[in-house]
Design a protein around this motif. Structure first.
Motif, PDB file in Angstrom:
ATOM      1  N   ALA A   1       6.675  -1.562 -13.157  1.00 53.81           N
ATOM      2  CA  ALA A   1       7.446  -2.129 -12.024  1.00 53.81           C
ATOM      3  C   ALA A   1       6.544  -2.589 -10.872  1.00 53.81           C
ATOM      4  CB  ALA A   1       8.451  -1.080 -11.520  1.00 53.81           C
ATOM      5  N   MET A   2       5.216  -2.317 -10.957  1.00 53.50           N
ATOM      6  CA  MET A   2       4.323  -2.666  -9.837  1.00 53.50           C
ATOM      7  C   MET A   2       3.827  -4.117  -9.982  1.00 53.50           C
ATOM      8  SD  MET A   2       2.067   0.749  -9.154  1.00 53.50           S
ATOM      9  CE  MET A   2       1.493   0.875 -10.820  1.00 53.50           C
ATOM     10  N   ASN A   3       3.587  -4.756  -8.802  1.00 55.33           N
ATOM     11  CA  ASN A   3       2.974  -6.105  -8.800  1.00 55.33           C
ATOM     12  C   ASN A   3       1.458  -5.952  -8.805  1.00 55.33           C
ATOM     13  OD1 ASN A   3       2.240  -5.400  -6.187  1.00 55.33           O
ATOM     14  ND2 ASN A   3       3.981  -6.480  -5.274  1.00 55.33           N
ATOM     15  N   LYS A   4       0.790  -7.062  -8.794  1.00 50.12           N
ATOM     16  CA  LYS A   4      -0.685  -7.032  -8.877  1.00 50.12           C
ATOM     17  C   LYS A   4      -1.307  -6.303  -7.709  1.00 50.12           C
ATOM     18  CE  LYS A   4      -1.264 -11.297 -11.518  1.00 50.12           C
ATOM     19  NZ  LYS A   4      -1.894 -12.641 -11.548  1.00 50.12           N
TER      20      LYS A   4
ATOM     21  N   ARG B   1      -4.053  -1.458  -5.836  1.00 52.01           N
ATOM     22  CA  ARG B   1      -4.119  -0.345  -4.873  1.00 52.01           C
ATOM     23  C   ARG B   1      -4.150   0.969  -5.626  1.00 52.01           C
ATOM     24  NH1 ARG B   1      -0.533   2.761  -1.745  1.00 52.01           N
ATOM     25  NH2 ARG B   1      -1.329   3.142   0.379  1.00 52.01           N
ATOM     26  N   ALA B   2      -3.347   1.079  -6.725  1.00 54.98           N
ATOM     27  CA  ALA B   2      -3.294   2.318  -7.511  1.00 54.98           C
ATOM     28  C   ALA B   2      -4.633   2.570  -8.183  1.00 54.98           C
ATOM     29  CB  ALA B   2      -2.152   2.234  -8.553  1.00 54.98           C
ATOM     30  N   GLU B   3      -5.289   1.508  -8.653  1.00 51.99           N
ATOM     31  CA  GLU B   3      -6.592   1.663  -9.287  1.00 51.99           C
ATOM     32  C   GLU B   3      -7.636   2.139  -8.288  1.00 51.99           C
ATOM     33  OE1 GLU B   3      -7.494  -2.044 -10.997  1.00 51.99           O
ATOM     34  OE2 GLU B   3      -6.021  -1.882 -12.635  1.00 51.99           O
TER      35      GLU B   3
ATOM     36  N   ALA C   1      -7.110   5.762  -7.819  1.00 53.44           N
ATOM     37  CA  ALA C   1      -7.572   6.523  -8.974  1.00 53.44           C
ATOM     38  C   ALA C   1      -9.096   6.674  -8.958  1.00 53.44           C
ATOM     39  CB  ALA C   1      -7.107   5.834 -10.262  1.00 53.44           C
ATOM     40  N   ARG C   2      -9.813   5.698  -8.461  1.00 58.80           N
ATOM     41  CA  ARG C   2     -11.281   5.789  -8.384  1.00 58.80           C
ATOM     42  C   ARG C   2     -11.747   6.600  -7.197  1.00 58.80           C
ATOM     43  NH1 ARG C   2     -10.902   0.167  -9.618  1.00 58.80           N
ATOM     44  NH2 ARG C   2     -11.338  -0.267  -7.407  1.00 58.80           N
ATOM     45  N   GLY C   3     -10.826   7.049  -6.373  1.00 60.20           N
ATOM     46  CA  GLY C   3     -11.182   7.837  -5.187  1.00 60.20           C
ATOM     47  C   GLY C   3     -11.521   7.002  -3.977  1.00 60.20           C
ATOM     48  N   GLU C   4     -11.244   5.694  -4.044  1.00 64.51           N
ATOM     49  CA  GLU C   4     -11.513   4.807  -2.897  1.00 64.51           C
ATOM     50  C   GLU C   4     -10.283   4.731  -2.020  1.00 64.51           C
ATOM     51  OE1 GLU C   4     -12.634   1.076  -4.455  1.00 64.51           O
ATOM     52  OE2 GLU C   4     -14.457   1.837  -5.422  1.00 64.51           O
ATOM     53  N   GLU C   5     -10.514   4.570  -0.717  1.00 61.15           N
ATOM     54  CA  GLU C   5      -9.413   4.464   0.243  1.00 61.15           C
ATOM     55  C   GLU C   5      -8.911   3.029   0.260  1.00 61.15           C
ATOM     56  OE1 GLU C   5      -8.382   5.205   4.950  1.00 61.15           O
ATOM     57  OE2 GLU C   5     -10.381   5.663   4.153  1.00 61.15           O
TER      58      GLU C   5
END
Length: 407
Positions: free
Chosen positions: A11-14, A19-21, A24-28
């Motif tokens: 359901a998420m857009n690009k 942002r989710a990725e 997940a990588r620990g970046e703000e």
């Protein structure tokens, strides 16, 4: 699906997936900037308000306001300097001709030896002033005296012979008259007497020449002047005709100038010439036309004119350059304008006359040029007191308003 974003992945857009990725990588993740949308909203709001003011509010306000006053364009005024205008007044008009040339002493003489002898003494040098009769040089007279003595002796001897022949002729004539001698004897006596008389005449001429040579053994100044050249020194043997001195008279000079042949009818002897001489600034020297050559210089149309110039104070020197003007013609009390003031159009010649504060076209009739073409005489069209534009200002036109600077 994750904790930061409750939406499932499908359901998420690009932007949300990116942002989710990052999470997940620990970046703000970067926060989304909302102010550009706010700026865009405000711009739309302002544009709408302006449209409402222009279309609804302003017409009602303008209908109530008075109409603005429109000013007519001001007429341009041309400013003229005092040297660009001239007030007409009678004046003396002159026609002159420029003359130039070098100063030459009006009188100079080249003294030469009149005897063949050795120079014993030379008493002057270049630049020396001399008076008439001053002795400039002396020759050795011993030989000249001997020649004179010899000539006198020969003449005296022949004179005795002539006296004897005269007595013989008289006696023979008496004998022939008494028929005591033949006529041929008388003719022989006459012939002998005539030959001796001719010989005596020649010898007496030789005596005179010898005496003249002795008298010329000294060279004297023929007039007051200055020695400009000395061409012999003491001790030299000079022959008859050898140059000795040149004497110049500085009391008067002559300027040899030239004039166009076309102007010759207007040049007369006695006409005054105002001259300036190099080295004396603007000082004027009064000259006078003394002679006019009747023939033009070969290969040109220039006529030599000789101008006499006095030098009583002795300031002038030969070779100085002089220039001036000779007055050919003049007219008193004539009306004239500068040649630049005369204009021409389809109707003829005219000038721009100042009438109050306006330029007007004034027709004029001109006659001849004066002052070497600088002024032109006006026959009709102008009166004393009229003020005209004297300078060549082609942009000026009749009808323009003017103002005189300085008034």
């Amino acid at each position: 699906m994750n904790m930061e974003n409750p939406k499932p992945d499908w359901a998420m857009n690009k932007r949300e997936k990116a942002r989710a990725e990052m999470i997940a990588r620990g970046e703000e993740p970067k926060k989304r900037r909302k102010w550009p949308w706010f700026v865009l909203f405000m711009a739309v709001l302002v544009a709408g308000g302006g449209y409402y003011y222009t279309e609804v509010y302003q017409p009602s306000q303008m209908a109530a306001a008075p109409a603005p006053v429109v000013e007519a364009p001001r007429e341009s005024i041309v400013q003229l300097a005092p040297y660009e205008v001239e007030t007409i007044a009678p004046m003396l008009l002159e026609d002159t001709l420029r003359m130039t040339g070098s100063l030459t002493p009006a009188r100079q003489v080249h003294l030469s030896a009149e005897v063949s002898a050795r120079l014993l003494e030379v008493s002057v040098r270049e630049g020396d002033s001399v008076n008439e009769g001053d002795v400039l040089a002396r020759f050795d007279i011993d030989n000249l005296e001997n020649q004179l003595a010899q000539a006198m002796s020969n003449a005296q001897a022949t004179r005795v012979q002539v006296q004897q022949a005269q007595s013989d002729f008289t006696r023979t004539e008496t004998l022939v008259d008494r028929e005591l001698a033949a006529p041929t004897a008388l003719e022989n006596a006459r012939t002998g007497l005539q030959q001796l008389q001719a010989q005596l005449a020649a010898q007496e001429t030789a005596v005179e020449n010898a005496q003249a040579a002795l008298d010329k053994a000294s060279v004297s100044a023929p007039f007051d002047g200055v020695i400009s050249e000395r061409q012999a020194d003491a001790g030299e043997f000079v022959a008859t005709g050898s140059p000795l001195f040149t004497i110049v008279d500085l009391s008067a000079f002559e300027v040899e100038a030239t004039a166009p042949v076309s102007k010759s009818p207007m040049i007369q002897t006695g006409q005054r010439v105002e001259l300036t001489v190099e080295g004396f600034g603007d000082r004027a020297f009064a000259g006078m036309v003394e002679r006019i050559n009747p023939v033009a210089i070969a290969g040109s149309r220039a006529l030599p004119v000789y101008i006499a110039l006095e030098n009583s104070d002795g300031l002038l020197r030969g070779g100085m350059f002089a220039s001036g003007f000779i007055k050919l013609d003049e007219k008193e009390g004539a009306l004239s304008v500068p040649v630049e003031a005369v204009r021409e159009d389809a109707e003829g010649n005219y000038v721009l006359k100042i009438d109050g504060e306006t330029l007007v076209r004034q027709s004029v009739e001109t006659t001849r040029d004066w002052e070497n073409g600088a002024r032109v005489e006006v026959a009709t069209g102008l009166s004393e007191g009229d003020t005209i534009v004297a300078a060549a200002l082609p942009e000026l036109r009749a009808g323009q308003k003017i103002a005189l600077i300085g008034e």
